[in-house]
Design a protein around this motif. Sequence first.
Motif, PDB file in Angstrom:
ATOM      1  N   LYS A  42      -1.732   8.313  -6.042  1.00 35.45           N
ATOM      2  CA  LYS A  42      -2.000   9.685  -5.636  1.00 35.45           C
ATOM      3  C   LYS A  42      -1.144  10.400  -6.447  1.00 35.45           C
ATOM      4  O   LYS A  42      -1.853  12.013  -6.498  1.00 35.45           O
ATOM      5  CB  LYS A  42      -2.673   9.767  -4.336  1.00 35.45           C
ATOM      6  CG  LYS A  42      -3.479  10.617  -3.761  1.00 35.45           C
ATOM      7  CD  LYS A  42      -3.739  10.535  -2.138  1.00 35.45           C
ATOM      8  CE  LYS A  42      -4.129  11.784  -1.997  1.00 35.45           C
ATOM      9  NZ  LYS A  42      -5.054  11.817  -0.613  1.00 35.45           N
ATOM     10  N   PHE A  43       0.151  10.377  -5.997  1.00 29.88           N
ATOM     11  CA  PHE A  43       1.077  11.470  -6.070  1.00 29.88           C
ATOM     12  C   PHE A  43       1.824  11.168  -7.370  1.00 29.88           C
ATOM     13  O   PHE A  43       2.761  13.477  -7.862  1.00 29.88           O
ATOM     14  CB  PHE A  43       1.559  11.202  -4.832  1.00 29.88           C
ATOM     15  CG  PHE A  43       0.895  11.194  -3.320  1.00 29.88           C
ATOM     16  CD1 PHE A  43       0.135  13.268  -2.964  1.00 29.88           C
ATOM     17  CD2 PHE A  43       0.752  10.544  -2.329  1.00 29.88           C
ATOM     18  CE1 PHE A  43      -0.278  12.803  -2.193  1.00 29.88           C
ATOM     19  CE2 PHE A  43       0.198  11.116  -1.564  1.00 29.88           C
ATOM     20  CZ  PHE A  43      -0.478  12.151  -1.056  1.00 29.88           C
ATOM     21  N   LEU A  95       1.854  11.173   4.680  1.00 25.55           N
ATOM     22  CA  LEU A  95       1.566  10.172   4.277  1.00 25.55           C
ATOM     23  C   LEU A  95       0.637  11.147   2.813  1.00 25.55           C
ATOM     24  O   LEU A  95       0.469  10.805   1.966  1.00 25.55           O
ATOM     25  CB  LEU A  95       1.320   9.180   4.454  1.00 25.55           C
ATOM     26  CG  LEU A  95       2.636   8.389   4.560  1.00 25.55           C
ATOM     27  CD1 LEU A  95       2.361   6.943   5.247  1.00 25.55           C
ATOM     28  CD2 LEU A  95       3.390   8.287   3.588  1.00 25.55           C
ATOM     29  N   THR A  96      -0.394  11.407   3.998  1.00 26.53           N
ATOM     30  CA  THR A  96      -1.770  11.674   3.285  1.00 26.53           C
ATOM     31  C   THR A  96      -0.929  13.980   2.498  1.00 26.53           C
ATOM     32  O   THR A  96      -2.299  14.112   1.381  1.00 26.53           O
ATOM     33  CB  THR A  96      -2.730  12.516   3.777  1.00 26.53           C
ATOM     34  OG1 THR A  96      -2.657  12.875   4.530  1.00 26.53           O
ATOM     35  CG2 THR A  96      -3.131  10.978   4.521  1.00 26.53           C
ATOM     36  N   THR A  97      -0.477  14.104   3.228  1.00 24.24           N
ATOM     37  CA  THR A  97       0.028  15.307   1.734  1.00 24.24           C
ATOM     38  C   THR A  97       1.596  15.308   0.608  1.00 24.24           C
ATOM     39  O   THR A  97       1.406  16.142   0.055  1.00 24.24           O
ATOM     40  CB  THR A  97       0.163  16.363   3.288  1.00 24.24           C
ATOM     41  OG1 THR A  97       1.349  15.821   4.047  1.00 24.24           O
ATOM     42  CG2 THR A  97      -0.982  16.522   4.203  1.00 24.24           C
ATOM     43  N   ASN A  98       2.369  14.243   1.372  1.00 26.11           N
ATOM     44  CA  ASN A  98       3.304  13.958   0.684  1.00 26.11           C
ATOM     45  C   ASN A  98       3.979  15.487   0.023  1.00 26.11           C
ATOM     46  O   ASN A  98       4.745  15.317  -0.148  1.00 26.11           O
ATOM     47  CB  ASN A  98       2.460  13.722  -0.632  1.00 26.11           C
ATOM     48  CG  ASN A  98       3.832  12.819  -1.293  1.00 26.11           C
ATOM     49  OD1 ASN A  98       4.448  12.211  -0.638  1.00 26.11           O
ATOM     50  ND2 ASN A  98       4.363  12.747  -2.816  1.00 26.11           N
ATOM     51  N   LEU A 100       0.306   8.074   9.008  1.00 27.92           N
ATOM     52  CA  LEU A 100       0.213   9.303   7.976  1.00 27.92           C
ATOM     53  C   LEU A 100      -0.425  10.269   7.848  1.00 27.92           C
ATOM     54  O   LEU A 100      -0.993  10.936   6.664  1.00 27.92           O
ATOM     55  CB  LEU A 100      -1.429   7.851   8.675  1.00 27.92           C
ATOM     56  CG  LEU A 100      -1.624   6.746   7.831  1.00 27.92           C
ATOM     57  CD1 LEU A 100      -3.053   6.365   8.880  1.00 27.92           C
ATOM     58  CD2 LEU A 100      -1.722   6.836   6.553  1.00 27.92           C
ATOM     59  N   PRO A 101      -0.413  11.107   9.241  1.00 27.24           N
ATOM     60  CA  PRO A 101      -0.627  12.907   9.179  1.00 27.24           C
ATOM     61  C   PRO A 101       0.159  13.567   7.914  1.00 27.24           C
ATOM     62  O   PRO A 101      -0.206  14.349   6.902  1.00 27.24           O
ATOM     63  CB  PRO A 101      -0.606  13.489  10.493  1.00 27.24           C
ATOM     64  CG  PRO A 101      -0.616  11.775  11.139  1.00 27.24           C
ATOM     65  CD  PRO A 101      -0.705  10.765  10.474  1.00 27.24           C
ATOM     66  N   PHE A 157      -0.486   2.813  -3.324  1.00 25.74           N
ATOM     67  CA  PHE A 157      -1.005   3.922  -3.343  1.00 25.74           C
ATOM     68  C   PHE A 157      -0.898   5.263  -2.978  1.00 25.74           C
ATOM     69  O   PHE A 157      -1.369   5.930  -3.494  1.00 25.74           O
ATOM     70  CB  PHE A 157      -2.154   4.240  -2.080  1.00 25.74           C
ATOM     71  CG  PHE A 157      -3.392   2.686  -2.168  1.00 25.74           C
ATOM     72  CD1 PHE A 157      -4.068   2.666  -2.517  1.00 25.74           C
ATOM     73  CD2 PHE A 157      -3.137   1.377  -1.587  1.00 25.74           C
ATOM     74  CE1 PHE A 157      -5.112   2.102  -2.775  1.00 25.74           C
ATOM     75  CE2 PHE A 157      -4.298   0.137  -1.635  1.00 25.74           C
ATOM     76  CZ  PHE A 157      -4.907   0.564  -2.520  1.00 25.74           C
ATOM     77  N   ARG A 158       0.332   5.624  -3.065  1.00 27.56           N
ATOM     78  CA  ARG A 158       0.872   7.070  -2.407  1.00 27.56           C
ATOM     79  C   ARG A 158       1.462   7.074  -4.295  1.00 27.56           C
ATOM     80  O   ARG A 158       1.607   8.031  -4.644  1.00 27.56           O
ATOM     81  CB  ARG A 158       2.521   6.358  -1.799  1.00 27.56           C
ATOM     82  CG  ARG A 158       1.722   6.615  -0.201  1.00 27.56           C
ATOM     83  CD  ARG A 158       3.377   6.919   0.331  1.00 27.56           C
ATOM     84  NE  ARG A 158       3.925   8.294   0.383  1.00 27.56           N
ATOM     85  CZ  ARG A 158       5.555   8.664  -0.568  1.00 27.56           C
ATOM     86  NH1 ARG A 158       6.386   7.698  -1.046  1.00 27.56           N
ATOM     87  NH2 ARG A 158       5.475  10.018  -0.880  1.00 27.56           N
ATOM     88  N   ASP A 163       0.800  -1.243   0.417  1.00 24.17           N
ATOM     89  CA  ASP A 163      -0.072  -0.386  -0.322  1.00 24.17           C
ATOM     90  C   ASP A 163       1.251   1.319   0.230  1.00 24.17           C
ATOM     91  O   ASP A 163       0.827   2.219  -0.690  1.00 24.17           O
ATOM     92  CB  ASP A 163      -0.956  -0.243   1.146  1.00 24.17           C
ATOM     93  CG  ASP A 163      -1.384  -0.842   1.173  1.00 24.17           C
ATOM     94  OD1 ASP A 163      -2.598  -1.633   0.005  1.00 24.17           O
ATOM     95  OD2 ASP A 163      -2.767  -1.522   2.220  1.00 24.17           O
TER      96      ASP A 163
END
Length: 200
Positions: A109-110, A166-169, A163-164, A105-106, A101
Amino acid sequence: MTIRNWIKFFFSTLVVGGVVTGILGFIIRWDEFSNWFYDMDFSQIIPAFIWLVGVGFTFSVISQMGFFAYLTIHQFGVSFFRSSSLWNSVQLVIIALVLFDLIYFRFQKFAAAGESLVSYVLLAIGLLGYGVIVALIKSRQSKSNTFVSALFFMIVVTVLEWLPVLTTNEKSWLYLMLFTLLACNTYQLLMLPKYNQRQG
């Protein structure tokens, strides 16, 4: 562990997080802070360092919450599966899924158009490699077979704590939080037995 030793453990881990973030923050975000160092502008450097240390304290608290949550989950897993080998197998499967994942998924998404998958794979491999090293040290430190559990903590729990950002990258925060979490998680994993053994 006595309350006194737990408090010592908490604050020592807090210091680890603060110091690591305070130092690495200037290295990772050198482009932002380099002019202050060239100009020896301590009126900017000192407040920035204090702010980074405060951020590190926050990362440390997140790490400690994850650590004690994992201790609970581990005991539940051992009791539920009634076999350490079966619980280890479950943990290995979860580790594989989390690493997959982290890459897939990264990337989905990015990744920019035409961007290679290599950097995403290397990040996961680096996390796995570091986790293996720490798990080997932990298994040598302990009389019981703790390799898989330690590896699970260093990879799965670290990613969940991560995760905080990871979701902004945002790359500087991505690496800053990761390195701090790894430092705090390593410290907790390897030092907890020593604090447990202390008297008073």
